[in-house]
Structures are given as structure tokens and as C-alpha cells.
Design a protein around this motif. Structure first.
Motif, PDB file in Angstrom:
ATOM      1  N   VAL A 111      12.551  -1.175   1.200  1.00  0.00           N
ATOM      2  CA  VAL A 111      11.244  -0.552   0.945  1.00  0.00           C
ATOM      3  C   VAL A 111      11.430   0.929   0.627  1.00  0.00           C
ATOM      4  N   GLU A 112      12.303   1.598   1.369  1.00  0.00           N
ATOM      5  CA  GLU A 112      12.561   3.020   1.097  1.00  0.00           C
ATOM      6  C   GLU A 112      13.062   3.229  -0.326  1.00  0.00           C
ATOM      7  N   MET A 113      13.941   2.337  -0.776  1.00  0.00           N
ATOM      8  CA  MET A 113      14.450   2.454  -2.143  1.00  0.00           C
ATOM      9  C   MET A 113      13.341   2.222  -3.158  1.00  0.00           C
ATOM     10  N   ALA A 114      12.454   1.256  -2.873  1.00  0.00           N
ATOM     11  CA  ALA A 114      11.324   1.002  -3.772  1.00  0.00           C
ATOM     12  C   ALA A 114      10.418   2.226  -3.850  1.00  0.00           C
ATOM     13  N   LEU A 115      10.170   2.873  -2.699  1.00  0.00           N
ATOM     14  CA  LEU A 115       9.335   4.078  -2.682  1.00  0.00           C
ATOM     15  C   LEU A 115       9.987   5.201  -3.487  1.00  0.00           C
ATOM     16  N   ALA A 116      11.302   5.336  -3.361  1.00  0.00           N
ATOM     17  CA  ALA A 116      11.997   6.378  -4.118  1.00  0.00           C
ATOM     18  C   ALA A 116      11.902   6.110  -5.615  1.00  0.00           C
ATOM     19  N   LEU A 117      12.079   4.868  -6.032  1.00  0.00           N
ATOM     20  CA  LEU A 117      12.023   4.541  -7.455  1.00  0.00           C
ATOM     21  C   LEU A 117      10.608   4.640  -8.008  1.00  0.00           C
ATOM     22  N   ARG A 153       0.826  -1.206   0.000  1.00  0.00           N
ATOM     23  CA  ARG A 153       0.000   0.000   0.000  1.00  0.00           C
ATOM     24  C   ARG A 153       0.867   1.266   0.000  1.00  0.00           C
ATOM     25  N   GLN A 154       1.979   1.223   0.708  1.00  0.00           N
ATOM     26  CA  GLN A 154       2.857   2.391   0.727  1.00  0.00           C
ATOM     27  C   GLN A 154       3.424   2.659  -0.663  1.00  0.00           C
ATOM     28  N   VAL A 155       3.820   1.608  -1.356  1.00  0.00           N
ATOM     29  CA  VAL A 155       4.342   1.777  -2.707  1.00  0.00           C
ATOM     30  C   VAL A 155       3.238   2.275  -3.643  1.00  0.00           C
ATOM     31  N   GLU A 156       2.035   1.728  -3.508  1.00  0.00           N
ATOM     32  CA  GLU A 156       0.920   2.159  -4.349  1.00  0.00           C
ATOM     33  C   GLU A 156       0.619   3.644  -4.145  1.00  0.00           C
ATOM     34  N   LEU A 157       0.672   4.098  -2.896  1.00  0.00           N
ATOM     35  CA  LEU A 157       0.410   5.514  -2.631  1.00  0.00           C
ATOM     36  C   LEU A 157       1.486   6.398  -3.259  1.00  0.00           C
ATOM     37  N   ALA A 158       2.747   5.934  -3.237  1.00  0.00           N
ATOM     38  CA  ALA A 158       3.813   6.695  -3.891  1.00  0.00           C
ATOM     39  C   ALA A 158       3.553   6.785  -5.396  1.00  0.00           C
ATOM     40  N   LEU A 159       3.073   5.695  -5.984  1.00  0.00           N
ATOM     41  CA  LEU A 159       2.769   5.696  -7.415  1.00  0.00           C
ATOM     42  C   LEU A 159       1.599   6.623  -7.725  1.00  0.00           C
ATOM     43  N   LEU A 160       0.576   6.604  -6.881  1.00  0.00           N
ATOM     44  CA  LEU A 160      -0.567   7.496  -7.077  1.00  0.00           C
ATOM     45  C   LEU A 160      -0.151   8.957  -6.948  1.00  0.00           C
ATOM     46  N   GLU A 161       0.742   9.232  -6.004  1.00  0.00           N
ATOM     47  CA  GLU A 161       1.254  10.598  -5.836  1.00  0.00           C
ATOM     48  C   GLU A 161       1.983  11.034  -7.102  1.00  0.00           C
ATOM     49  N   ARG A 162       2.793  10.135  -7.652  1.00  0.00           N
ATOM     50  CA  ARG A 162       3.524  10.459  -8.875  1.00  0.00           C
ATOM     51  C   ARG A 162       2.577  10.807 -10.022  1.00  0.00           C
ATOM     52  N   GLU A 163       1.448  10.098 -10.116  1.00  0.00           N
ATOM     53  CA  GLU A 163       0.495  10.311 -11.198  1.00  0.00           C
ATOM     54  C   GLU A 163      -0.525  11.401 -10.883  1.00  0.00           C
ATOM     55  N   GLY A 164      -0.412  12.008  -9.690  1.00  0.00           N
ATOM     56  CA  GLY A 164      -1.338  13.072  -9.315  1.00  0.00           C
ATOM     57  C   GLY A 164      -2.737  12.589  -9.022  1.00  0.00           C
ATOM     58  N   LEU A 165      -2.855  11.347  -8.521  1.00  0.00           N
ATOM     59  CA  LEU A 165      -4.173  10.747  -8.304  1.00  0.00           C
ATOM     60  C   LEU A 165      -4.559  10.615  -6.838  1.00  0.00           C
ATOM     61  N   THR A 166      -3.712  11.089  -5.920  1.00  0.00           N
ATOM     62  CA  THR A 166      -4.007  10.871  -4.504  1.00  0.00           C
ATOM     63  C   THR A 166      -5.229  11.642  -4.033  1.00  0.00           C
ATOM     64  N   GLY A 167      -5.623  12.692  -4.736  1.00  0.00           N
ATOM     65  CA  GLY A 167      -6.792  13.466  -4.329  1.00  0.00           C
ATOM     66  C   GLY A 167      -8.118  12.818  -4.657  1.00  0.00           C
ATOM     67  N   ARG A 168      -8.083  11.723  -5.432  1.00  0.00           N
ATOM     68  CA  ARG A 168      -9.330  11.084  -5.829  1.00  0.00           C
ATOM     69  C   ARG A 168      -9.723  10.011  -4.818  1.00  0.00           C
ATOM     70  N   ALA A 169     -10.039  10.457  -3.623  1.00  0.00           N
ATOM     71  CA  ALA A 169     -10.311   9.530  -2.529  1.00  0.00           C
ATOM     72  C   ALA A 169     -11.552   8.668  -2.774  1.00  0.00           C
ATOM     73  N   TRP A 170     -12.410   9.112  -3.670  1.00  0.00           N
ATOM     74  CA  TRP A 170     -13.652   8.364  -3.907  1.00  0.00           C
ATOM     75  C   TRP A 170     -13.389   7.088  -4.683  1.00  0.00           C
ATOM     76  N   ARG A 171     -12.192   6.926  -5.251  1.00  0.00           N
ATOM     77  CA  ARG A 171     -11.866   5.691  -5.944  1.00  0.00           C
ATOM     78  C   ARG A 171     -10.920   4.862  -5.095  1.00  0.00           C
ATOM     79  N   CYS A 172     -11.183   3.583  -4.992  1.00  0.00           N
ATOM     80  CA  CYS A 172     -10.337   2.678  -4.219  1.00  0.00           C
ATOM     81  C   CYS A 172      -9.028   2.452  -4.961  1.00  0.00           C
ATOM     82  N   VAL A 173      -7.937   2.330  -4.201  1.00  0.00           N
ATOM     83  CA  VAL A 173      -6.637   2.040  -4.795  1.00  0.00           C
ATOM     84  C   VAL A 173      -6.706   0.788  -5.660  1.00  0.00           C
ATOM     85  N   ASP A 174      -7.514  -0.193  -5.229  1.00  0.00           N
ATOM     86  CA  ASP A 174      -7.604  -1.455  -5.968  1.00  0.00           C
ATOM     87  C   ASP A 174      -8.138  -1.254  -7.389  1.00  0.00           C
ATOM     88  N   ALA A 175      -8.785  -0.123  -7.644  1.00  0.00           N
ATOM     89  CA  ALA A 175      -9.323   0.127  -8.980  1.00  0.00           C
ATOM     90  C   ALA A 175      -8.222   0.415  -9.988  1.00  0.00           C
TER      91      ALA A 175
END
Length: 247
Positions: free
Chosen positions: A157-163, A99-121
Motif C-alpha cells: 500500500v505504501e508503494m501504491a501511495l508513493a506511485l 480511500r488512502q490512495v484516492e486522497l494521495a491522487l487528489l493531493e497530487r492534482e491539488g484538489l484536497t481543498g475542495r471539501a465540498w465535493r465528495c471523493v466519489d465525484a
């Protein structure tokens, strides 16, 4: 001439009467593997804090991908291609690794503000997160809270989050700090598997790792660049041996 991804021009920092970095200049190009070494108090972490935007220099300039970012805040530097890990882990202890890695990816894509959609989507986000975890040998720990991982695994994990941020320049602040000797080989393997076009600057006191990983070493002493060269040149430099490596 190779284009610099990161360039420091006369970076200078004082805290009151203490001159911590003294007109530091160097550049990193794509694929560079640079180690920043020096005795405690040499100004290494202060310099990286200036590069990442935690601190602003009193003089000099920092350029990232050809743009002057000297006065930009941290978040904007990240969006322009700079990522950093810290000397002490800054992970969310109770949150599953995937989940931490997924949130980093969502942040990169500018999608973290779309709380109404589940990460699993976001099937692509999940797939990329699992690919990153696999790259660092963490796939089996995808559902594990980071507090339940060994310390060496937390650094991975920290390195994965950075990448996950797809940086062009990666700053690693003592990745071996606190890592048991038995886990050091795994972390070195992860470092050696980093994308070849990524520019990497590493601060590290473990000289075995430095001389195995780095193709170029910059030595700081009392805030100034004492030496800058390939590992063999640095190993043989009498000033470096006297100031840091030992006679």
C-alpha cells in the motif's frame, strides 16, 4: 550523456562531534535501480533524510531534475517529483486502502481543498486508484482498513501511495523490514514491476533482494562512499566484503 534526475554533490552532515555523512556524491538517471547498503550506523537513513528534506546537509548540494533543492522543504520536493516510503509504515490504520490512495491522487492534482465535493465525484480518481491497487495485487482489499492487512500488504500500500504521486525519483527505506519471508516474493515482484523510467534508490539489509533488484550498488561505511558499482563488482570488492558482506 544521460541527464541525472537526482544528484548529490559532496553531501555532508554532522550531529555535534559525530560525522554522519561525509562528502557523499552520486547521481541517478531515469530507469536506475540503485541500492544503498552498509552496516548499521553507516549513515544510510540520515542520507535519505537529507535527500527527502527531513534534514538539511551542513555542506554540499542536492539537485532534483536539474534544480538545486538543498534548502527546499519536503512538500516542495514531492511536488517536484520525489516520493519516499519509510522503514516503519506510516499509514492511517483505520482508513480503507482505496480511500488512502484516492486522497494521495487528489493531493497530487491539488484538489484536497475542495471539501465540498465528495471523493466519489472524481470518477477518474477512483479508476486510477483501483488500477494502482490492481497493479500491486490489492484490489480485493480496496475497502479494508490498513490495520487489517498483513504487514507485507501494508508495505505494498505504501508503494501504491508513493506511485500515486507520479514521482520521477522513488526512495524506498527498507521495504522488506518486518515483512515475513513468505511475503518477500510478492514485494520483489512489485518492485520489478515499477515503471521503467522511474529512478529508484533503495536502502535494504536483505542482500538477496539487493542483488536481485539493483543494477548499481553504493556502499556506505562510516558515512562515506566505500564503493560504487554494479552488483558483481560490489560482490567481489575485498573492502566491501571486509566491511559488510563478510569474508
Amino acid at each position: 550523456m544521460t541527464t541525472a534526475l537526482l544528484e548529490l554533490r559532496g553531501v555532508d552532515k554532522r550531529f555535534g562531534g559525530l560525522h554522519v555523512t561525509r562528502s557523499v556524491s552520486f547521481a541517478l538517471a531515469a530507469g536506475d535501480r540503485m541500492a544503498l547498503i552498509g552496516p548499521n550506523g553507516a549513515g544510510k537513513t540520515t542520507l535519505v533524510n537529507q535527500i527527502s528534506g527531513v534534514l538539511q546537509p551542513d555542506a554540499g548540494a542536492i539537485h532534483l531534475l536539474g534544480e538545486d533543492v538543498t534548502r527546499l522543504p519536503q512538500a516542495k520536493r514531492v511536488r517536484r517529483g520525489l516520493a519516499r516510503t519509510f522503514q516503519i509504515t506510516t499509514l492511517a490504520p483505520h482508513f480503507p486502502v482505496q480511500r488512502q490512495v484516492e486522497l494521495a491522487l487528489l493531493e497530487r492534482e491539488g484538489l484536497t481543498g475542495r471539501a465540498w465535493r465528495c471523493v466519489d465525484a472524481y470518477a477518474g480518481v477512483r479508476a486510477e486508484a483501483l488500477e494502482l491497487l490492481s497493479r500491486f495485487g490489492l484490489r480485493e482489499h480496496a475497502a479494508t482498513p490498513t490495520q487489517d492487512l498483513a504487514y507485507g500488504e501494508q508495505r505494498l500500500v505504501e508503494m501504491a501511495l508513493a506511485l500515486a504521486l507520479r514521482p520521477r525519483v522513488l526512495l524506498l527505506d527498507e521495504p522488506m523490514a518486518g515483512v515475513p519471508k513468505g511475503d518477500g516474493g510478492r514485494l520483489l515482484t512489485a518492485l520489478e514491476s515499477l515503471p521503467r523510467d522511474l529512478a529508484v534508490l533503495i536502502i535494504e539489509h536483505d542482500m538477496d533482494l539487493v542483488f536481485r533488484f539493483a543494477t548499481r550498488i553504493v556502499v556506505l561505511a562510516e558515512g562515506a562512499v566505500l564503493a560504487d558499482g554494479d552488483p558483481e563488482t560490489i560482490r567481489r570488492d575485498p573492502q566491501v566484503r571486509a566491511a559488510y558482506l563478510g569474508h
